[in-house]
Structure formats: structure tokens, C-alpha cells
Design a protein around this motif. Structure first.
Motif, PDB file in Angstrom:
ATOM      1  N   LEU A   1       0.436  -1.525  -0.155  1.00  0.00           N
ATOM      2  CA  LEU A   1       0.433  -0.316   0.193  1.00  0.00           C
ATOM      3  C   LEU A   1       1.042   1.368  -0.297  1.00  0.00           C
ATOM      4  O   LEU A   1       0.818   2.300  -0.912  1.00  0.00           O
ATOM      5  CB  LEU A   1      -1.239   0.507   0.636  1.00  0.00           C
ATOM      6  CG  LEU A   1      -2.293  -1.286   0.836  1.00  0.00           C
ATOM      7  CD1 LEU A   1      -2.933  -1.088   2.244  1.00  0.00           C
ATOM      8  CD2 LEU A   1      -3.402  -0.584   0.140  1.00  0.00           C
ATOM      9  N   GLY A   2       2.176   1.341   0.590  1.00  0.00           N
ATOM     10  CA  GLY A   2       3.249   2.452   0.669  1.00  0.00           C
ATOM     11  C   GLY A   2       3.577   2.339  -0.667  1.00  0.00           C
ATOM     12  O   GLY A   2       4.048   3.750  -1.276  1.00  0.00           O
TER      13      GLY A   2
ATOM     14  N   ALA B   1       0.775   4.347  -2.831  1.00  0.00           N
ATOM     15  CA  ALA B   1       0.555   5.729  -2.397  1.00  0.00           C
ATOM     16  C   ALA B   1       1.650   6.467  -3.580  1.00  0.00           C
ATOM     17  O   ALA B   1       1.478   7.605  -3.607  1.00  0.00           O
ATOM     18  CB  ALA B   1       0.354   5.600  -1.147  1.00  0.00           C
TER      19      ALA B   1
END
Length: 174
Positions: free
Chosen positions: A146-147, A150
């Protein structure tokens, strides 16, 4: 690039038994692979035993699998140990991808039917362990992914919006 191609070729030439041992050494994934092999081997062995096959018949069935199959290579190694008069249990104990409990079940001296039931129950436990380990690994990997996503989204916005912002500044300064 040439080194990667050479490493890839070396990796694909290795016997599956050696690769199974190497997979266990991979950080984070090694324990998941160990749980997978424990489930895979006990489930297949319990199925063979519950079908009523003798050891020779099991080896014959496993030798019909493709050359690269882990079970075929395992059967060939066991067959070699039996032909040379060595105890296959001693060799099995030395293989890191074979759970110790499997060797204990084989040494116990249970009847065929009882051994099949015990291995089936143990393979179900190993399946639950495999699922639990994979969920734990995914819980670790998910925030990292997810990082990364992002950062990629922010990077995409910046590459789109920065030129527009610079154009607007040029208009205001003119």
C-alpha cells in the motif's frame, strides 16, 4: 544481465529436492514454504496409504510423475536408499523440507489404515498452519505494498501537476 540469465538457467537445472532445501532459506518466505511442503507431502502420502498401496506400488505410482516433480524425485531417492539397503527414515530425517512428525508417524508401526488416518489428520493440521502463516505474511506485506502504491500515485500526480504549476507561474510572472 548475463549474470541474471546464467543464474536463472542454473536455478532451473537444479533438482527439485535441492530447490526445496534452498526455498526454505529464503527470508520471510522460508517458513511458509516449510508449512507448504509439510502439508503437500503428508496429504499425498496419506492419500497413497489410504488407497491401500504397498511401498513398491507407491514408488511405482510416483515414478510415473513428470521428471521435474518433487514427489518423483523424492520417490527415486527413497528407492535408491531401499535398493542399497540403507534406512530411508535416516535419510528422511536429514531432509529439512520433511517434517519431523512425518518420520515419527512412519516409525510408529501403525497399521496401514491407522497410519492413513493419522497422516490425513496431520495434513489437515498442516493445511491450517499453512493458511495461518500465509495470512501472517500477507499482513506484513500488505502495508508495504500500500505504501508503494501511495508513492506511485503521488509521483504520478506530481509528474502531471508540476508542469502545469510551472506554466501558471510563468503566466503570472509575465
Amino acid at each position: 544481465m548475463l549474470g541474471l540469465v546464467g543464474a536463472w538457467q542454473w536455478w532451473h537445472r537444479q533438482p527439485r529436492l535441492r530447490l526445496a532445501t534452498l526455498y526454505l532459506r529464503v527470508p520471510f518466505v522460508g517458513q511458509l514454504v516449510r508449512a507448504y511442503y509439510a502439508y503437500y507431502l503428508t496429504a499425498n502420502l496419506s492419500q497413497l496409504i489410504r488407497s491401500g498401496l504397498s511401498v513398491k506400488q507407491m514408488l511405482r505410482v510416483l515414478n510415473q510423475l513428470p521428471d521435474k516433480a518433487l514427489l518423483r524425485q523424492l520417490a527415486q531417492a527413497l528407492e535408491l536408499k531401499l535398493m542399497t539397503g540403507q534406512s530411508p527414515l535416516h535419510w528422511l530425517r536429514g531432509q529439512p523440507y520433511i517434517p519431523v512428525q512425518l518420520v515419527v508417524f512412519l516409525q510408529k508401526g501403525s497399521t496401514h489404515a491407522q497410519l492413513g488416518r493419522e497422516l490425513q489428520a496431520y495434513s489437515e493440521l498442516q493445511y491450517r498452519e499453512l493458511v495461518a502463516r500465509s495470512e501472517r505474511l500477507l499482513a506484513l506485506v500488505q502495508p508495504i505494498l500500500l505504501g508503494v502504491v501511495a508513492v506511485m500515485v503521488v509521483g504520478a500526480y506530481l509528474t502531471l501537476l508540476l508542469p502545469m504549476y510551472q506554466n501558471l507561474q510563468e503566466i503570472y510572472h509575465d
